[in-house]
Design an enzyme around this catalytic site. Structure first.
Site, PDB file in Angstrom:
ATOM      1  N   ASP A   1      -9.921   0.881 -35.073  1.00  0.00           N
ATOM      2  CA  ASP A   1     -10.294   0.016 -33.952  1.00  0.00           C
ATOM      3  C   ASP A   1     -11.718   0.275 -33.473  1.00  0.00           C
ATOM      4  OD1 ASP A   1      -8.444  -1.880 -33.310  1.00  0.00           O
ATOM      5  OD2 ASP A   1      -7.431  -0.709 -31.785  1.00  0.00           O
TER       6      ASP A   1
ATOM      7  N   GLY B   1      -2.457  -2.110 -23.033  1.00  0.00           N
ATOM      8  CA  GLY B   1      -3.815  -1.596 -23.040  1.00  0.00           C
ATOM      9  C   GLY B   1      -4.739  -2.789 -22.934  1.00  0.00           C
TER      10      GLY B   1
END
Length: 357
Positions: free
Chosen positions: A130, A192
């Protein structure tokens, strides 16, 4: 090639079995699913074991082909990983060593890699990070104003997260608008949450920092706060591990509204629950501030893109965010915003300064 994609999050495990040779990406999905657990609970081996059992049961269904390779979404790649890598014992060790920087995710990735290796020991596994998309953030945006010796001794910089999601959202938005290179602000809002400024197709700033704790108000994470709060908690007797647990697992929507699930919070807000209303307003206001700042960073954005579970599905949250952005000329079409539709869509008014989708 048939690729099994595993995406362990802080409160779920998503999986897809894809045929990469399919002309149509949608037609290439051979199997998919998601296993959830309470977002206010730390990911555990029990949760992941149950999720992997469901995944392997899916693979056994008649007509479902077995995978030929496995791809893993890994949250934190630190300074070591800027591109996808073939999983080896050294790679697993490095991912595990980075766990303190992503305590809700990297351990889950290590567990998934281990489980997949035991289930399909002969298949190659690839880790995709990520943080990789955000390696283009310039130093003046990535550095923290701390002493140089501390900066050099520790991996202290803005790494950013949700990069895989943001990169895909930018690709799809560029195709949707027929614009290249793309200038956009991408809000990935789920349990998140982060927001990213994209200029000329590259990440130039993002709200999450050295860890996924910085930035927006999230399901169980505090997001931005005065560093003195950490000192206060320690002065009251909390250890470093306890402070970490408080800020990562006991804060955010959970702390304010009593639930980390935005669907539950919205339901309570609909009944007039003051703390639920406060939690949604806090989260929307924080995101709107970042979007306003990033509109300057991006310089004439082509689009504001909402993605992630909340960003894609919560019309109320999108409306509250955009309401703060009216001074920038953004307008939300109420009917388009409320309509339920799969895939990318335009939800802005005709005279909006840039697209909300």
């Amino acid at each position: 090639m048939r690729v099994l994609v595993l995406n362990p999050g802080s409160s779920s495990l998503k999986y897809h079995l894809r045929d990469t040779a399919a002309a149509n990406p949608a037609a290439g999905i051979l199997a998919s699913g998601q296993v959830d657990w309470p977002p206010d609970e730390r990911s555990s081996a029990t949760h992941l074991h149950a999720a992997f059992e469901e995944l392997t049961d899916t693979m056994k269904r008649p007509g479902t082909a077995h995978p030929e390779a496995i791809g893993h979404r890994v949250v934190h790649g630190g300074p070591q990983f800027s591109t996808p890598v073939l999983v080896t014992a050294d790679v697993v060790s490095a991912i595990e060593e980075l766990s303190p920087l992503a305590p809700l995710h990297n351990p889950a990735s290590v567990a998934c890699i281990d489980a997949a290796g035991k289930r399909w020991p002969d298949l190659p596994q690839v880790a995709v990070f990520d943080t990789a998309f955000h390696r283009t953030i310039p130093d003046f945006a990535a550095r923290y104003a701390i002493p140089e010796d501390a900066y050099r001794a520790h991996p202290v910089r803005r790494y950013g997260f949700h990069g895989i999601s943001v990169e895909m959202a930018c690709r799809d938005t560029a195709e949707f608008l027929d614009v290249a290179p793309l200038n956009a602000i991408v809000a990935h809002v789920g349990n998140g949450a982060s927001v990213t400024a994209v200029r000329n197709g590259l990440s130039v700033d993002t709200s999450m920092g050295m860890t996924p704790l910085e930035g927006l108000v999230m399901g169980t994470r505090s997001g931005d706060l005065d560093p003195s709060v950490v000192l206060l908690l320690q002065q009251e007797g909390a250890t470093a591990d306890e402070v970490d647990h408080i800020l990562n697992n006991q804060s955010g929507l959970l702390a304010v509204a009593g639930s980390a699930d935005m669907r539950t919070v919205e339901k309570a807000a609909g009944s007039g629950e003051p703390q639920a209303l406060l939690a949604i307003d806090m989260a929307a206001y924080r995101l709107a501030k970042y979007i306003a700042a990033y509109s300057m960073v991006v310089d004439r954005p082509d689009a504001l893109v909402f993605t992630g579970g909340v960003g894609e599905n919560s019309a109320l949250f999108r409306a509250k965010v955009v309401a703060w952005l009216r001074p920038l000329g953004l307008g939300l079409d109420e009917g388009l915003n409320m309509a339920s539709q799969e895939g990318m869509r335009e939800i802005s008014t005709m005279d909006s300064t840039f697209l909300c989708s």
